[in-house]
Design a protein around this motif. Structure first.
Motif, PDB file in Angstrom:
ATOM      1  N   MET A  77       1.091  23.812 -26.960  1.00 24.17           N
ATOM      2  CA  MET A  77       1.876  24.100 -28.174  1.00 24.17           C
ATOM      3  C   MET A  77       3.235  23.391 -28.096  1.00 24.17           C
ATOM      4  N   GLY A  78       3.918  23.544 -26.959  1.00 21.70           N
ATOM      5  CA  GLY A  78       5.221  22.901 -26.778  1.00 21.70           C
ATOM      6  C   GLY A  78       5.114  21.389 -26.850  1.00 21.70           C
ATOM      7  N   ALA A  79       4.056  20.844 -26.232  1.00 20.62           N
ATOM      8  CA  ALA A  79       3.864  19.395 -26.222  1.00 20.62           C
ATOM      9  C   ALA A  79       3.687  18.862 -27.641  1.00 20.62           C
ATOM     10  N   GLN A  80       2.893  19.587 -28.440  1.00 26.13           N
ATOM     11  CA  GLN A  80       2.636  19.137 -29.808  1.00 26.13           C
ATOM     12  C   GLN A  80       3.883  19.249 -30.682  1.00 26.13           C
ATOM     13  N   VAL A  81       4.664  20.311 -30.470  1.00 22.24           N
ATOM     14  CA  VAL A  81       5.910  20.467 -31.244  1.00 22.24           C
ATOM     15  C   VAL A  81       6.883  19.331 -30.910  1.00 22.24           C
ATOM     16  N   ALA A  82       6.878  18.924 -29.639  1.00 24.52           N
ATOM     17  CA  ALA A  82       7.780  17.842 -29.231  1.00 24.52           C
ATOM     18  C   ALA A  82       7.383  16.518 -29.846  1.00 24.52           C
ATOM     19  N   ASP A  83       6.094  16.292 -30.051  1.00 23.61           N
ATOM     20  CA  ASP A  83       5.629  15.018 -30.594  1.00 23.61           C
ATOM     21  C   ASP A  83       4.506  15.250 -31.605  1.00 23.61           C
ATOM     22  N   PRO A  84       4.886  15.624 -32.835  1.00 22.47           N
ATOM     23  CA  PRO A  84       3.861  15.971 -33.834  1.00 22.47           C
ATOM     24  C   PRO A  84       2.967  14.789 -34.192  1.00 22.47           C
ATOM     25  N   GLY A  85       3.417  13.584 -33.890  1.00 19.39           N
ATOM     26  CA  GLY A  85       2.669  12.402 -34.297  1.00 19.39           C
ATOM     27  C   GLY A  85       1.504  12.053 -33.385  1.00 19.39           C
ATOM     28  N   ARG A  86       1.474  12.621 -32.189  1.00 20.91           N
ATOM     29  CA  ARG A  86       0.404  12.253 -31.253  1.00 20.91           C
ATOM     30  C   ARG A  86      -0.667  13.326 -31.203  1.00 20.91           C
ATOM     31  N   VAL A  87      -1.870  12.904 -30.858  1.00 24.29           N
ATOM     32  CA  VAL A  87      -2.954  13.870 -30.668  1.00 24.29           C
ATOM     33  C   VAL A  87      -2.723  14.573 -29.326  1.00 24.29           C
ATOM     34  N   VAL A  88      -2.732  15.895 -29.362  1.00 29.60           N
ATOM     35  CA  VAL A  88      -2.600  16.664 -28.119  1.00 29.60           C
ATOM     36  C   VAL A  88      -3.932  17.337 -27.818  1.00 29.60           C
ATOM     37  N   TRP A  89      -4.480  17.015 -26.655  1.00 25.12           N
ATOM     38  CA  TRP A  89      -5.698  17.672 -26.185  1.00 25.12           C
ATOM     39  C   TRP A  89      -5.345  18.649 -25.083  1.00 25.12           C
ATOM     40  N   SER A  90      -5.733  19.887 -25.261  1.00 26.33           N
ATOM     41  CA  SER A  90      -5.613  20.850 -24.177  1.00 26.33           C
ATOM     42  C   SER A  90      -6.966  20.936 -23.489  1.00 26.33           C
ATOM     43  N   ILE A  91      -7.011  20.430 -22.249  1.00 24.96           N
ATOM     44  CA  ILE A  91      -8.232  20.575 -21.455  1.00 24.96           C
ATOM     45  C   ILE A  91      -8.080  21.922 -20.755  1.00 24.96           C
ATOM     46  N   ALA A  92      -8.898  22.884 -21.171  1.00 32.20           N
ATOM     47  CA  ALA A  92      -8.682  24.262 -20.732  1.00 32.20           C
ATOM     48  C   ALA A  92      -9.837  24.744 -19.866  1.00 32.20           C
ATOM     49  N   GLY A  93      -9.524  25.660 -18.985  1.00 31.02           N
ATOM     50  CA  GLY A  93     -10.583  26.366 -18.259  1.00 31.02           C
ATOM     51  C   GLY A  93     -10.877  27.660 -19.001  1.00 31.02           C
ATOM     52  N   ASP A  94     -12.104  28.169 -18.876  1.00 32.67           N
ATOM     53  CA  ASP A  94     -12.386  29.406 -19.597  1.00 32.67           C
ATOM     54  C   ASP A  94     -11.605  30.577 -18.988  1.00 32.67           C
ATOM     55  N   GLY A  95     -11.200  30.453 -17.718  1.00 31.51           N
ATOM     56  CA  GLY A  95     -10.387  31.500 -17.096  1.00 31.51           C
ATOM     57  C   GLY A  95      -8.960  31.489 -17.606  1.00 31.51           C
ATOM     58  N   GLY A  96      -8.288  30.377 -17.438  1.00 34.18           N
ATOM     59  CA  GLY A  96      -6.887  30.267 -17.842  1.00 34.18           C
ATOM     60  C   GLY A  96      -6.696  30.470 -19.333  1.00 34.18           C
ATOM     61  N   PHE A  97      -7.654  29.942 -20.104  1.00 36.68           N
ATOM     62  CA  PHE A  97      -7.564  30.045 -21.561  1.00 36.68           C
ATOM     63  C   PHE A  97      -7.448  31.506 -21.999  1.00 36.68           C
ATOM     64  N   GLN A  98      -8.199  32.377 -21.306  1.00 38.58           N
ATOM     65  CA  GLN A  98      -8.186  33.792 -21.699  1.00 38.58           C
ATOM     66  C   GLN A  98      -6.891  34.495 -21.300  1.00 38.58           C
ATOM     67  N   MET A  99      -6.093  33.854 -20.445  1.00 36.99           N
ATOM     68  CA  MET A  99      -4.824  34.471 -20.056  1.00 36.99           C
ATOM     69  C   MET A  99      -3.782  34.386 -21.167  1.00 36.99           C
ATOM     70  N   THR A 100      -3.835  33.325 -21.961  1.00 38.56           N
ATOM     71  CA  THR A 100      -2.767  33.098 -22.940  1.00 38.56           C
ATOM     72  C   THR A 100      -3.299  32.781 -24.331  1.00 38.56           C
ATOM     73  N   MET A 101      -4.584  33.097 -24.601  1.00 41.07           N
ATOM     74  CA  MET A 101      -5.182  32.664 -25.867  1.00 41.07           C
ATOM     75  C   MET A 101      -4.572  33.358 -27.080  1.00 41.07           C
ATOM     76  N   ALA A 102      -3.758  34.393 -26.863  1.00 42.41           N
ATOM     77  CA  ALA A 102      -3.085  35.016 -28.004  1.00 42.41           C
ATOM     78  C   ALA A 102      -2.224  34.004 -28.761  1.00 42.41           C
ATOM     79  N   GLU A 103      -1.784  32.946 -28.069  1.00 40.87           N
ATOM     80  CA  GLU A 103      -0.939  31.951 -28.734  1.00 40.87           C
ATOM     81  C   GLU A 103      -1.702  31.110 -29.762  1.00 40.87           C
TER      82      GLU A 103
END
Lengths: 188, 563
Positions: free
Chosen positions: B421-447
C-alpha cells in the motif's frame, strides 16, 4: 551479565560527554544491555557546562568489544563525545564508604589501617565505624580486603571517574573540539 | 504566529514536505485529528490496524526515498505500531511516527490507554522524543525528519501528550538544527580511498557486494561506473536488490542462505570483496569465521559501528557511498578481468540454480518468472517473509532502482499488504505487485479495505501452499518432516474474500492460466488478487543451512545432504 568476554578481556576506561536531558542514562544503559556489553562501573555527574553531563564507564572486554562500545555510544544522538582513555595518561578515582564492625579491642587497629590508607572515619557507633576512602580501584579493593578481617557490614562505591592529565587533553575532551572523523581511523 | 500544538504539528509536517500520513485515531490523538481538515495538503489514509500504518509509511519511504509518516493514539495504538517501527529500524528506513500520549499530569499514573511509548520504542528507533511543551514541537519535528533521513536512516518516534496538542504557543519553524552529538561522516577518507583503489588494481578476482546502502545513497550510477570501468562482477544482498540492473552482463545475483550458488561461490573464490553499504548479515556470511577467507575486504558504510562488527576488513571507509564512489572511481584504473568473468560464467553454467524445472505442476518460481516477464522487470515488487520472498528475490529480474521492497532484517510476515500500500501511494504510476504468502497475508489482510477505500490498485499474487512454507521446509530438512503447527487445514477462500472487500479475485491452479490471470489483474483498474494454488511441498534452493558454509550448500533436492 553476559558470556561474550574472551580470555583476553581487560578493563577499559571510557568517558562520554552527553546532553543533560531526561532519559539519557536510560538510552546509554539500554544500549549496553541490548548489545550484551558488560559495564563494570558507571559514574554520571554534571560537567563544566550546565547542559552537559560526563559519564565514566569501566567496561570489560577485548579491543573489538571496546571499539564496538565506543562506536555504539557515539551513535546515540544525545552523546556528544566518546573517548577510550585507557591507554592515555589519566588520573582515575573512586570513592567508597565501608561500614566495619568494631569492638573495644579492634577499634584502634581499624583506625590504624584506615590511617595507613589516608582514609577517613566519618561515623562512629559503639559497634561499627563508617570509613570513607578515595583512590583508584586497587587501593579501595586493598582496604576492603584488609577490613574484611574485622567484619565488613556494608560497602557502597561510586564507580570510577577519570580525567586526562594536562590542559592539552582537556581541550580535546571539550565539546568544541573537532568532531571525530571515523574515516581517519586506519584500522577500525 | 500563535498556534495550538496540533496546528504546529501539521504546519511542521507541511514544511518537511509531507503529503501523506497513514494513521488511525483514538482518544489521545483526537485534537490532532480534529485539526486535520484545516490542512487539506495533508492526505490522511485511514488504516485498519496501526501495524499497517507503520509498514505503509515504511513502504512509502523505501519507494520514494522520502520519510514516511504514520501516527496513532496512545497505549494499544502505539504498541500496535511497534512491529512496523522495529522493521524500519532493522532495515534503516526513514519513518517519522507521531503518537498521542495521555495528558502531562496523568503521565505515570497508569491512566486509561497510557503506555511508556518512548520506553518501549527506545531500542527500536534511531531516536525518540517525548514532547512536554507545545513550544518544543517545531524544533523536535525538524530534528526528527533530519535524524530519520540523514546518515544511516531510521525511524524516529515523537510522543505528544493530548494537552500539548491543545496548548497554544508561538510558532516559528526553525531553519537550523543544532545537534552536537549527531554529525554523520559523509566524505570518505582520501587515504583510505587511495588504498582501496590500489587493492582493486592489484586484484585478479574482485567482486562488488552491494547492499541496502547503495539504494539509500542513490549510488546506482557510481556502482555501475565502477563495475564497468574495472569490469567487476556485481552481487547484491537481499536488500541491495535493484541497486544494479539484473539484466546487466556483470550482474551475478544474490548470495547467502538462499542466494544463487554461483554468487556464493564467487564470493568464496574472490581475492577482493568490495562491500558497499551492507553489513555482513548472518544470512550472507553463514559462518563468519569461514566467510570468503581468501579475500581482502574493502568496506564502505556510513555507520562506523558496522565496520568490524561482524567481519574483519582491510580497508574501512566511513562515508556516504555515492560520494565515496565518486572519488574512488577517479582513482580506479580500467581493467578487464577476462579470466575471472569467464570463470563466473562457468560457475553460472555449472550451477544453474535459477532454472525452473520442467513440470506440469504449478510452481511458485514459474509464477514469479511470469510476473517478471509480463511487467518487463519494471514493476515494484513487495513481499512478505518466507519462501515466496526468496523466490521473488531469485526469479524476478529487477531492472530499476527501488523496485524490490521487503522486510529483510526483521523478517516481518504481514509486511506484504500494508508495505505494498505504501509503495503504491509513493509511486501511483507504477504497477505494484505484492508477492504474498498465504500465512503473512492473513496477518494484515484487513488493509485490503483500506486499499479499496482509497483506490490503491495493488496487485496481489498469493503463493498459496496452504502452510507456513519456510518453517515447513526447515521442519522437513532439520526436524525429520515433523510438521508441527505449520499446516493450514482451513484457509479462507481468498477469491471470495477479495470479492467481499470489493476487489477483483481470481484463482489459478493450472499452469496454463498463469499468464492470462496476471494480465487480467494488471489491466483491472483497482486492486486485484490472484490466489495461486501452488505445489505445496516445493522447497527453496539453493540453501546454506544457518551458521554453515558454502561447502554445506544444498543446491537442489539432495536428501543425503539434508540432516
Amino acid at each position: 551479565m553476559n558470556s561474550k568476554i574472551p580470555d583476553t578481556a581487560s578493563k577499559r576506561t571510557i568517558t562520554a560527554l552527553v546532553q543533560d536531558k531526561p532519559g539519557v542514562l536510560n538510552r546509554v544503559a539500554s544500549m549496553f544491555r541490548r548489545r550484551g556489553f558488560n559495564i563494570e562501573s558507571l559514574a554520571v555527574g554534571k560537567s563544566e557546562e550546565s547542559d552537559l553531563s560526563r559519564m565514566t564507564f569501566v567496561v570489560d572486554g577485548d579491543d573489538r568489544t571496546v571499539e564496538q562500545v565506543t562506536k555504539h555510544l557515539h551513535k546515540l544522538i544525545d552523546v556528544i563525545k566518546v573517548s577510550d582513555i585507557s591507554d592515555q595518561n589519566i588520573v582515575s578515582r573512586e570513592l567508597a564508604l565501608i561500614r566495619v564492625k568494631v569492638n573495644i579491642q579492634t577499634r584502634a587497629e581499624v583506625m590504624q589501617v584506615v590511617g595507613l590508607f589516608r582514609a577517613n572515619i566519618i561515623d562512629v557507633a559503639p559497634d561499627s565505624l563508617i570509613v570513607e576512602v578515595v583512590g583508584d580501584e586497587d587501593k579501595i579493593d586493598s582496604l576492603h580486603e584488609l577490613l574484611k578481617e574485622f567484619g565488613v557490614v556494608e560497602v557502597m562505591r561510586t564507580g570510577t571517574i577519570a580525567l586526562n592529565r594536562g590542559l592539552e587533553a582537556a581541550k580535546k575532551e571539550s565539546r568544541k573540539s573537532k568532531h571525530r572523523n571515523w574515516g581517519e581511523a586506519a584500522s577500525v | 504566529m500563535k498556534l495550538n500544538g496540533s496546528q504546529m504539528i501539521c504546519e511542521s509536517l507541511i514544511r518537511e514536505g509531507v503529503d501523506v500520513i497513514f494513521g488511525l485515531p483514538g482518544g489521545a490523538i483526537l485534537p490532532l485529528y480534529q485539526t486535520l481538515p484545516e490542512y487539506p495538503k495533508l492526505r490522511h489514509i485511514l488504516v485498519r490496524h496501526e501495524q499497517g500504518a507503520a509498514h505503509a509509511a515504511d513502504g512509502y519511504a523505501r519507494v520514494s526515498g522520502k520519510p514516511g509518516v504514520a501516527w496513532a493514539t496512545s497505549g494499544p495504538g502505539a504498541t500496535n505500531l511497534v512491529t512496523g517501527i522495529a522493521t524500519a529500524q532493522m532495515d534503516s528506513i526513514p519513518i517519522v511516527v507521531i503518537v498521542g500520549q495521555v495528558s502531562r499530569a496523568s503521565i505515570g499514573s497508569d491512566a486509561f490507554q497510557e503506555t511508556d511509548t518512548t520506553g518501549i520504542t527506545l531500542p527500536v528507533t534511531k531516536h525518540n522524543y517525548l514532547v512536554m511543551s507545545a513550544s518544543e514541537i517545531p524544533q523536535i519535528i525538524k530534528e526528527a525528519f533530519y535524524i530519520a533521513n540523514t546518515g544511516r536512516p531510521g525511524p524516529v518516534l515523537i510522543d505528544i501528550p493530548k494537552d500539548v496538542q491543545t496548548e497554544i504557543a508561538e510558532f516559528k519553524y526553525p531553519s537550523e538544527i543544532d545537534l552536537p552529538g549527531y554529525k554523520p561522516t559523509l566524505e570518505g577518507n582520501g587515504a583510505q580511498i587511495k588504498r582501496a583503489a590500489k587493492l582493486i588494481k592489484e586484484s585478479q578476482r574482485p567482486v562488488i557486494l552491494a547492499g541496502h546502502g547503495a539504494i539509500f545513497s542513490n549510488a546506482y550510477d557510481e556502482i555501475r561506473e565502477l563495475a564497468e570501468k574495472a569490469q567487476i562482477p556485481v552481487i547484491t544482498t537481499l536488500l541491495g536488490i535493484s541497486s544494479f540492473p539484473e539484466d546487466h552482463v556483470l550482474s551475478v545475483g544474490m548470495p547467502g542462505m538462499h542466494g544463487m550458488a554461483y554468487a556464493s561461490l564467487a564470493i568464496e573464490e574472490a581475492d577482493l570483496l568490495i562491500a558497499l553499504g551492507m553489513r555482513f548479515d548472518d544470512r550472507i556470511t553463514g559462518k563468519p569465521s569461514a566467510f570468503s577467507v581468501n579475500s581482502k575486504k574493502i568496506h564502505v558504510d556510513i555507520d562506523p559501528s558496522e565496520i568490524g562488527k561482524n567481519i574483519k576488513v582491510d580497508v574501512p571507509i566511513v562515508g556516504d557511498l555515492k560520494r565515496v564512489l565518486a572519488k574512488l572511481n577517479l582513482e580506479v584504473d580500467p581493467n578487464t578481468h577476462v579470466e575471472w568473468i569467464q570463470h563466473i560464467e562457468e560457475l553460472k553454467r555449472d550451477h544453474p540454480s535459477m532454472n525452473i524445472r520442467a513440470t506440469e505442476k504449478l510452481l511458485p518460481q514459474y509464477i514469479i518468472n511470469q510476473i517478471s516477464e509480463a511487467t518487463e522487470g519494471k514493476a515494484i515488487v513487495v513481499t512478505g517473509v518466507g519462501q515466496h520472498q526468496m523466490w521473488a528475490a531469485q526469479h524476478y529480474v529487477y531492472t530499476e532502482p527501488r523496485s524490490f521492497v521487503t522486510s529483510g532484517g526483521s523478517g516481518a510476515m504481514g509486511y506484504e499488504v500494508p508495505g505494498a500500500m505504501g509503495a503504491q501511494v509513493a509511486d501511483p504510476g507504477r504497477v505494484v505487485w505484492s508477492i504474498a504468502g498465504d500465512g503473512g497475508f492473513q496477518m494484515t489482510m484487513a488493509e485490503l479495505a483500506t486499499l479499496v477505500e482509497n483506490k490503491i490498485p495493488v496487485k496481489f499474487a498469493i503463493i498459496n501452499n496452504q502452510c507456513l512454507g519456510m518453517v515447513r521446509q526447515w521442519q522437513e530438512f532439520f526436524y525429520d518432516k515433523d510438521y508441527v503447527a505449520t499446516m493450514y487445514t482451513n484457509n479462507p477462500d481468498f477469491v471470495k474474500l477479495a470479492e467481499a472487500f470489493g476487489m477483483l479475485g481470481l484463482r489459478v491452479s493450472d499452469k496454463t492460466q498463469v499468464r492470462s490471470a496476471i494480465e487480467e489483474a494488471i489491466s483491472y483498474e483497482g486492486p486485484a488478487l490472484i490466489d495461486f494454488m501452488v505445489e505445496e511441498e516445493e522447497n527453496v534452493f539453493p540453501m546454506i543451512p544457518a551458521g554453515q558454509t558454502v561447502q554445506d550448500m544444498i543446491e537442489e533436492n539432495q536428501p543425503e545432504k539434508v540432516r
